[in-house]
Enzyme design. Sequence first.
Site, short mmCIF file in Angstrom:
data_model
loop_
_atom_site.label_atom_id
_atom_site.label_comp_id
_atom_site.label_asym_id
_atom_site.label_seq_id
_atom_site.Cartn_x
_atom_site.Cartn_y
_atom_site.Cartn_z
N ASP A 1 0.86 -1.21 0.00
CA ASP A 1 0.06 -0.06 -0.12
C ASP A 1 0.92 1.29 -0.13
OD1 ASP A 1 -2.21 1.48 0.14
OD2 ASP A 1 -3.16 0.55 2.01
N MET A 2 0.30 2.42 -0.28
CA MET A 2 0.82 3.52 -0.27
C MET A 2 0.05 4.73 -0.19
SD MET A 2 1.88 6.48 -2.16
CE MET A 2 3.10 7.31 -2.80
N ASP B 1 -10.44 2.16 -3.17
CA ASP B 1 -11.10 1.70 -2.01
C ASP B 1 -12.54 1.85 -1.94
OD1 ASP B 1 -8.74 1.28 -0.65
OD2 ASP B 1 -8.76 3.32 0.20
#
Length: 736
Positions: A480-481, A550
């Site tokens: 993730d980032m 998301d």
Amino acid sequence: MSIIYNESKKTYTLLTAETAYQMKVSEYGYLLHLYYGRRVEDEDLSYLIQLQDRGFSPCPNELGNDRTFSLDFLPQEFSTDGNCDYRTGSIEVENGDGSRIFVGKVLKHKIYDGKYQIHGMPSLHAGENDTVQTLEIWLQDEVSRVTAVLCYSVFEEKNIITRTVRVENSGDHPVKLKGIMSVTLDFMDSGYDFIHFDGRHMMERELTRQPVAYGIQSIGSIRGSSSHQHNPFAILCESGAGEDWGGCYGFSLVYSGNFICSVEKDQFDQTRLNMGIHPKHFSFLLKPGDVFEAPEAVMAYSDRGLTHLSHLYHDAYRENLCRSPWASRIRPVVINSWEAAYFDFDDEKLLNIAREAADMGVDLFVLDDGWFGKRDDDCSSLGDWQEDTQKLKHGLKGLSDEIHRMGLQFGLWIEPEMVSEDSDLYRSHPDWCLHVPKRPVSRGRYQLVLDLSRKDVCDHIIQSINNILDNVQIEYIKWDMNRNITETWSAASEKERQGEIYHRYILGLYYIMDHTILTHPDILFCGCSGGGGRYDPAMLYYQPQIWCSDDTDAVCRLKIQYGTSFAYPISTLESHVSVCPNHQTMRTVPLATRGVVAMDGIFGFELDSTKLSKEEKDACRIQSETYKKYYPIIADGDYYRLTDPFQFTEYTAWQHVTKDRTESLFSLVLTEKEPNDAQRYIRLKGLDPKAWYEIGGLPGRFSGSLLMNAGLPVPGSLGQYSSVQYHIQMISGGKR
Ligand code: DGJ
């Protein structure tokens, strides 16, 4: 031969099965662009250029009294800068004497079999069955001796041309590269539409289409990553071109950092497209002998609409991009803990979720954020990659062992590029984050960005990741980032190199991925940046799939997945069934529809399985089975967008069709139900018109021709947000 150099005409012609691309060295040594489009044979297309004396269009000095050869209007392969071309340029250089000029003329060229190499950055590779040839052309500025080496690799059967530019300082003085485009493409005409994919966090890749108007239109990112807001993929197409009709050019940048794509319509109704690293905050010092390599751009042309253009990219990105063996393996069905537990869990809760999931056809359990340091919310612990033994009593290893005993595989979330101020890592190395001295650092999700332009920082990250990968049985990593870059300054670089940091960050990221992801080929890596904030080909080089957004709301996902499908294959797009009311929109959508939408990608679950009823769990198990059964159609087939959810709001439909056209999966979601509404019909695509097909759930048999011309009625019984999914199968020996 894919690449032909005609010595007498001084033309370079690049040929793929369906396209041609031509350049010509003019009598003054400038490299002109003549053509890109449907395949024509190796003829000299320079008759297209009509020289004229045009007012306020200066001509290069060497022309003497000839006033008809101005770079202000001639189509150039790689524009000069600072002499006669006032359009958006391919390069900007500050020379040793402070001048800003680059006048590149052809010095030499080289043609060879195979693909060029780019060092330290991802790029496509030739597959076993691909015929690939490469052309390199040296354009040198005679005074500064700065040289731009234009590189083209031609994938003949794939109808793809990849490009990069190497800038070499062959002079005696240091120069500063202030801008470099990976691709410049001049068109001698106009009338194009510019299609690009814009958005925001949780609503990525919304299609925008606008006619190219006079002046400059551009999209891009200066956030330090390819971004949720714009995607490094764009299309220029004939005005009016649709899915099945019209000339369309695609441009895709294999890069995860700041980028720009600009389109300019000039005073003479000509069009120029540029794509490359965004010049804002960019400069790169090149000492004599130094070389700068631009990221790769991938170009494709379709003479028959957007669907074919997508298929060209899908085939190339499925077969010629990703280095992981997982690119061609069947991916597991995962259940991810994020929306099930967020930061609030312990071993018992996780094991209960996994246990129930095992009955839902799930293959792999992923432990998302919250397992390390003291991370009970998003304010702390990034950088401290040791498990929280308050939550995981037997450590990661204990949890992984237990999950494996259930017959599931184990996956883990990491966010290696970041550091929390409240972490041991930050306390011991406060200068390891990007920051500007004497200025406060901006926070994003309470976290700071590690300075990946520093090798010591990268090596530390590599060691911490490998420590986990090598000591715990792990089959999947979600990388993730979660914030964009600010205060871009590195404590380890000198003043005149601070303009390199954005790019060096990305090179550092690739270096880390080379030494973690590529050294663990059996682990399946999934890319993520707050969902699809870094959905770009360079990430797909390392990670065969990306968490698409998301936003897990199935209705929103229809648009997000639609936009994503223009460049990226369905096999790269991770999509999960989540709980309702949905956590992002509060909308409630039937479980069956959530399944149908998640099967338009790499299918999985994002919910608390312990809270499902028996009926729901049974339905989920059937979804997993259905998905596994149809996996080859979904992941390896051709993709057809049957409706445009941005233009047509009643329903969204799409189709996956095997390459041999024997099987298809048709899906439709009703998005806007009205009472007593009109009967709609939907025409299928991609089938064999001469074959007979059966449709699971419908009586009788249908010819491909019938299904594609007369179509199928949209069932009137469908309610708001309900869906249909038909498996369509050619009847054996089914030719008519
Ligand atoms: C953003 C991701 O996109 C989510 O799926 C989740 O992993 C969170 N980060 C965790 O912080």
